[in-house]
Structures are given as structure tokens and as C-alpha cells.
Design a protein around this motif. Structure first.
Motif, PDB file in Angstrom:
ATOM      1  N   GLU A   1       0.832  -1.194   0.000  1.00 40.60           N
ATOM      2  CA  GLU A   1       0.000   0.000   0.000  1.00 40.60           C
ATOM      3  C   GLU A   1       0.870   1.249   0.000  1.00 40.60           C
ATOM      4  O   GLU A   1       1.892   1.300   0.683  1.00 40.60           O
ATOM      5  CB  GLU A   1      -0.931   0.021   1.213  1.00 40.60           C
ATOM      6  CG  GLU A   1      -1.968  -1.103   1.218  1.00 40.60           C
ATOM      7  CD  GLU A   1      -2.976  -0.944   2.345  1.00 40.60           C
ATOM      8  OE1 GLU A   1      -2.937   0.100   3.025  1.00 40.60           O
ATOM      9  OE2 GLU A   1      -3.785  -1.864   2.533  1.00 40.60           O
ATOM     10  N   ALA A   2       0.452   2.251  -0.750  1.00 38.87           N
ATOM     11  CA  ALA A   2       1.145   3.538  -0.811  1.00 38.87           C
ATOM     12  C   ALA A   2       0.216   4.628  -0.301  1.00 38.87           C
ATOM     13  O   ALA A   2      -0.897   4.796  -0.816  1.00 38.87           O
ATOM     14  CB  ALA A   2       1.581   3.844  -2.239  1.00 38.87           C
ATOM     15  N   ASP A   3       0.663   5.341   0.732  1.00 37.50           N
ATOM     16  CA  ASP A   3      -0.147   6.401   1.319  1.00 37.50           C
ATOM     17  C   ASP A   3       0.546   7.748   1.106  1.00 37.50           C
ATOM     18  O   ASP A   3       1.717   7.925   1.458  1.00 37.50           O
ATOM     19  CB  ASP A   3      -0.336   6.171   2.817  1.00 37.50           C
ATOM     20  CG  ASP A   3      -1.164   4.934   3.101  1.00 37.50           C
ATOM     21  OD1 ASP A   3      -2.340   4.921   2.699  1.00 37.50           O
ATOM     22  OD2 ASP A   3      -0.639   3.984   3.711  1.00 37.50           O
ATOM     23  N   LEU A   4      -0.194   8.684   0.554  1.00 44.44           N
ATOM     24  CA  LEU A   4       0.318  10.037   0.364  1.00 44.44           C
ATOM     25  C   LEU A   4       0.342  10.744   1.711  1.00 44.44           C
ATOM     26  O   LEU A   4      -0.691  10.919   2.342  1.00 44.44           O
ATOM     27  CB  LEU A   4      -0.581  10.800  -0.618  1.00 44.44           C
ATOM     28  CG  LEU A   4      -0.135  12.200  -1.019  1.00 44.44           C
ATOM     29  CD1 LEU A   4       1.146  12.146  -1.836  1.00 44.44           C
ATOM     30  CD2 LEU A   4      -1.250  12.890  -1.806  1.00 44.44           C
ATOM     31  N   VAL A   5       1.532  11.139   2.178  1.00 48.31           N
ATOM     32  CA  VAL A   5       1.643  11.792   3.486  1.00 48.31           C
ATOM     33  C   VAL A   5       1.988  13.272   3.357  1.00 48.31           C
ATOM     34  O   VAL A   5       1.807  14.033   4.302  1.00 48.31           O
ATOM     35  CB  VAL A   5       2.665  11.079   4.397  1.00 48.31           C
ATOM     36  CG1 VAL A   5       2.250   9.634   4.645  1.00 48.31           C
ATOM     37  CG2 VAL A   5       4.074  11.152   3.845  1.00 48.31           C
ATOM     38  N   VAL A   6       2.502  13.678   2.199  1.00 49.10           N
ATOM     39  CA  VAL A   6       2.698  15.103   1.894  1.00 49.10           C
ATOM     40  C   VAL A   6       2.304  15.316   0.436  1.00 49.10           C
ATOM     41  O   VAL A   6       2.821  14.637  -0.448  1.00 49.10           O
ATOM     42  CB  VAL A   6       4.160  15.551   2.090  1.00 49.10           C
ATOM     43  CG1 VAL A   6       4.306  17.036   1.724  1.00 49.10           C
ATOM     44  CG2 VAL A   6       4.630  15.331   3.524  1.00 49.10           C
ATOM     45  N   GLU A   7       1.391  16.214   0.195  1.00 53.82           N
ATOM     46  CA  GLU A   7       0.969  16.496  -1.172  1.00 53.82           C
ATOM     47  C   GLU A   7       2.031  17.300  -1.913  1.00 53.82           C
ATOM     48  O   GLU A   7       2.750  18.103  -1.307  1.00 53.82           O
ATOM     49  CB  GLU A   7      -0.344  17.292  -1.173  1.00 53.82           C
ATOM     50  CG  GLU A   7      -1.528  16.532  -0.632  1.00 53.82           C
ATOM     51  CD  GLU A   7      -2.806  17.350  -0.709  1.00 53.82           C
ATOM     52  OE1 GLU A   7      -2.748  18.493  -1.239  1.00 53.82           O
ATOM     53  OE2 GLU A   7      -3.849  16.858  -0.248  1.00 53.82           O
ATOM     54  N   ARG A   8       2.122  17.079  -3.217  1.00 49.95           N
ATOM     55  CA  ARG A   8       3.007  17.896  -4.042  1.00 49.95           C
ATOM     56  C   ARG A   8       2.497  19.341  -4.038  1.00 49.95           C
ATOM     57  O   ARG A   8       1.294  19.588  -4.103  1.00 49.95           O
ATOM     58  CB  ARG A   8       3.024  17.371  -5.475  1.00 49.95           C
ATOM     59  CG  ARG A   8       3.982  18.099  -6.411  1.00 49.95           C
ATOM     60  CD  ARG A   8       3.959  17.490  -7.803  1.00 49.95           C
ATOM     61  NE  ARG A   8       4.109  16.038  -7.726  1.00 49.95           N
ATOM     62  CZ  ARG A   8       5.274  15.414  -7.535  1.00 49.95           C
ATOM     63  NH1 ARG A   8       6.375  16.122  -7.429  1.00 49.95           N
ATOM     64  NH2 ARG A   8       5.323  14.101  -7.456  1.00 49.95           N
TER      65      ARG A   8
END
Length: 448
Positions: A411-418
Motif C-alpha cells: 500500500e502507498a499512502d500520500l503523506v505530503v501532497e506535491r
């Protein structure tokens, strides 16, 4: 490129981290992209704790958040039972917003502002590492005004020089950090701390530098701080309850690096404390690793753009990032390894130099790297970028700072948005005197 943690090459010939295909991550989240191997981060934390438990000595492990600080990272630190070091109001705010327990936060820094001290006092953090006499007086005064009595450690400069880049040496006598041992400065600091009406002196802190591969410097520093403890007992009747040995434990970036495991550092430090504090009650040992927890867990993904061949001299491969997402090569000639994440099994048959996209000749990430013949659109993976990359990221040339994802168990979780283009101008203001020709704000652009 050496694989770290959960890294492997999958059946498609792609780099895989945390069970996630790096090429798919680049497609889904865009590049540049910081990919953090969460399982490896947790494993490194557990290794320090397990190593200290084997010593039988009282201890505390705190994560040095300056290496990599996000709210998700603070949650991982809390879940693993570690304490947290911060060095600014921004890092403190991040930790508090993440719900990290303030009593488990330590505040570092050689120039803490009155605002930062008041913010930390109001939050009820667990401890301040006091760096100089100005801070000692200011903290005592502010604590009194607020009816607080914070715990403190005094940071001392042990006069130990270690073999690392001069920019990350911190324990030598000529240092802007801490109270010097020579000339009686540290003893004077102990005396003033004990006389302070609103402070509780718990012990000493020292930090000799970063990216250190041996234990000799730590043994020497422990001996010098133990000598200070004995002098403080004889002259002032004071015994330290805590001794924070700092961090700086090195990792492997390239083949020539020869780091030693966390267990070896812990064993050496514990042994040195036992021997050097002979005749004194043994203090609780604290350490504050940062790079060695997150460094090898990070991989940065880039998309290859232009390729320039200077016949007989060099082939430049330019990527869509550079010194804006990894300042370390330009700052102190840091070295890295890399591979083509989408063609990981192909033989490296050419030597190239990986350049960034900034308008600086110094924006070079890797010199003389062996890769398969590189094509525009390839995905380049640079290893061991978990520490001091995102935390040093910048907007030079008005480039946007990358996104960060945690990967674990597929699983890949976005923790900081671009960052978006609007983020870049969101704080800009045009003075009224320049508004003779009104600005519409321009088109609303959606760019990944």
C-alpha cells in the motif's frame, strides 16, 4: 545500486519498495517523488530500543526530527514508543498537530527565539536542551512569568573532532553549539543553572557530528563529559541524572561507506559510560538518531528528461528535480547510488552524470554513474534519500516541492501532497502602488 529494506526487483524488472512498483508510484503520484519504506523505518527504531535493553541500563531513544519531519512520521515515532527532538517552532507545531505527546518532546537549537520558548512552555514539552547563557537566562525568566519549571539539559562542547565533512562536525572546540569544556564555561553553566529559580537541571547533552562510522569519538566524548560530571560533584555537589550522547550515527550511501550497525554504537556508548562514570551513579543514557532511522528508508524517483553527450568528455542526463529536492550534493558533495527503476535488470554499459534542472552548474546529483543506455522518460531511482532531503527542500527557480509517500505491505499512502503552482504564489502580494495595471491572477492551471 544496493537495495535496502523491503526493496527488490519484481518480475517486471522494476524496482519495488514496500511491495509497491516504483514505476507505478511515479505514474500515480508524479515525479520527483520521495518514497519512504515505512517497515524499514520501524525496524531501525526497534533495533535501537532492543540494543539498549540488552545493556540493562536505563535509557531513552528520541528521533531527531530535523532529518525528516512530517505529521505521519511523528505518528510512527509515537507508535514505536520513541521520544522526539525538535529544533524549531515548525517542527514543534508539526508534532503537536500530529497529536504527539508534548511531554515526550525535547527542544534543541542554538538560537531559540522567545516565541519558540514560550510556545514550548505553553505546550508543556518534556525538556529543553539549553545551548548558551543567553538562552539559560531567557528560559528561566519566561518560565517564571508563566509559573512553569521546565526540565533542562546543558549542551556541552566536548572538544572532539571526528572524521566527517566540516559542515556536519559539531563537537569540536570551535563550534557555535553548546558550552565549552575548556576555560570553565561548562562548569559555570552548571552553577548558573542550579541557581536559576525556575529550571530543573537534569544533566548534560553532547553531539559530536553527523555521518560517523566509528565509536572512538563517542568514547572520547563520554569520557570528557564524565570528567565534567566529577568536577560538578566536587565543586558544586551536583550529579547528572541524564546523559544525552546525541546522534550522528552513519549510514551507507555508496559502496565505499562502511557504517557500523546501531547495536555496535549502543554497546560502545554503554561500555564507555560504565567505565567513565566509575565512582559516580550511572546516569540514564539518551541518544537521538535521525539519519540512521530514515536515511536508507528513502528513495527519490525522477523522470529522465534531456540527454546531452559532450563527445569525449561526459554524458549529462537531466532529471526533473535536483538541488531543490536534494541539496546535499551541492551543499557538501554528498554521494549517492541510483538505478533505472523501469529497467532494473539491464546491464549498466555507459557512464553518465545525473544533473538537475536548476540554473546552477552545481546542480549535479551524481557524477559518473553506471547505467544502461538512458532514454527520455526513464524513471531514475536514487537510494538513501530519506534524511535531509525533504527537510531541506526548497523552491529555487520556483520549482515545486515534491510529494512524499509511505509504502508498506503493498500500500502507498500520500503523506505530503506535491506543491501546486498556486502554492508558489499563494503568499505573494503586489503593493497597491504597482496596481495601475490590474493583475487578473492569470489562468488557473492544473499541473500534476
Amino acid at each position: 545500486m544496493r537495495l535496502h529494506g523491503t526493496g527488490r526487483i519484481n518480475e517486471r524488472g522494476h524496482l519495488e519498495i514496500g511491495g509497491c512498483d516504483a514505476v507505478e508510484l511515479a505514474r500515480r503520484f508524479g515525479t520527483p517523488l520521495y518514497v519512504m519504506d515505512e517497515e524499514l523505518i520501524r525496524e531501525q527504531m526497534r533495533r535501537y530500543v532492543a540494543a539498549f535493553r540488552k545493556t540493562g541500563l536505563p535509557f531513552q531513544v528520541a528521533y531527531a526530527s530535523k532529518a525528516f519531519c512530517t505529521m505521519a512520521m511523528c505518528r510512527v515515532v509515537e507508535e514505536e514508543g520513541l521520544h522526539l527532538d525538535v529544533v524549531s517552532d515548525g517542527e514543534l507545531y508539526t508534532a503537536l498537530r500530529a497529536g504527539f505527546p508534548p511531554e515526550s518532546i525535547h527542544f534543541h537549537g542554538n538560537n531559540k527565539t522567545p516565541f519558540e520558548l514560550e510556545m514550548a512552555l505553553d505546550a508543556g514539552i518534556g525538556l529543553f536542551i539549553v545551548d548558551n547563557f543567553t538562552e539559560l537566562e531567557m528560559l528561566d525568566r519566561l518560565a517564571g512569568e508563566k509559573g512553569k519549571r521546565p526540565r533542562i539539559l546543558l549542551r556541552v562542547t566536548p572538544g572532539v573532532e571526528v572524521s566527517t565533512h566540516q559542515y556536519i562536525q559539531t563537537g569540536q572546540e570551535d563550534s557555535r553549539f553548546g558550552f565549552g569544556l575548556s576555560g570553565g564555561q561548562a562548569v559555570r553553566a552548571v552553577k548558573e543553572a542550579l541557581q536559576a529559580r525556575h529550571l530543573v537541571l537534569e544533566g548534560f547533552h553532547c553531539h559530536i557530528g553527523s555521518q560517523i562510522f566509528g565509536t572512538g569519538g563517542y568514547r572520547l566524548a563520554v569520557g570528557k563529559v564524565a570528567a565534567l560530571a566529577k568536577e560538578a560533584r566536587e565543586r558544586l555537589g551536583y550529579l547528572p541524572r541524564i546523559f544525552n550522547v546525541g546522534g550522528g550515527f552513519g549510514i551507507r550511501y555508496v559502496e565505499k561507506d562502511r557504517p557500523i550497525p546501531p547495536e555496535a554504537f549502543v554497546e560502545a556508548i554503554a561500555d564507555a559510560v560504565r567505565k567513565s562514570f566509575d565512582g559516580l551513579p550511572l546516569p540514564e543514557i539518551w541518544v537521538e538518531p535521525g539519519r540512521s532511522i530514515v536515511g536508507e528508508a528513502g528513495t527519490t524517483l525522477y523522470t529522465v528528461g534531456t540527454v546531452k553527450d559532450v563527445p569525449g568528455i561526459r554524458k549529462y542526463v537531466s532529471v526533473d528535480g535536483g538541488m531543490t529536492d536534494n541539496l546535499r550534493p551541492a551543499l557538501y558533495q554528498a554521494q549517492y547510488e541510483a538505478m533505472l527503476a523501469n529497467r532494473a535488470l539491464e546491464d549498466p554499459t555507459e557512464t553518465v552524470t545525473i544533473a538537475g534542472k536548476c540554473c546552477e552548474s552545481g546542480d549535479v546529483l551524481i557524477w559518473d554513474l553506471k547505467l544502461p543506455p538512458v532514454r527520455t522518460g526513464d524513471i531514475l531511482a536514487v537510494s538513501c534519500t530519506g534524511a535531509y532531503t525533504y527537510s531541506m527542500a526548497n523552491n529555487y527557480n520556483r520549482n515545486r516541492r515534491p510529494a512524499v509517500v509511505f509504502v508498506r505491505n503493498g500500500e502507498a499512502d500520500l503523506v505530503v501532497e506535491r506543491e501546486t503552482l498556486e502554492d508558489l504564489v499563494g503568499k505573494d502580494r503586489i503593493p497597491g502602488r504597482m496596481r495601475g495595471n490590474p493583475v487578473s491572477g492569470g489562468p488557473a492551471l492544473e499541473v500534476r
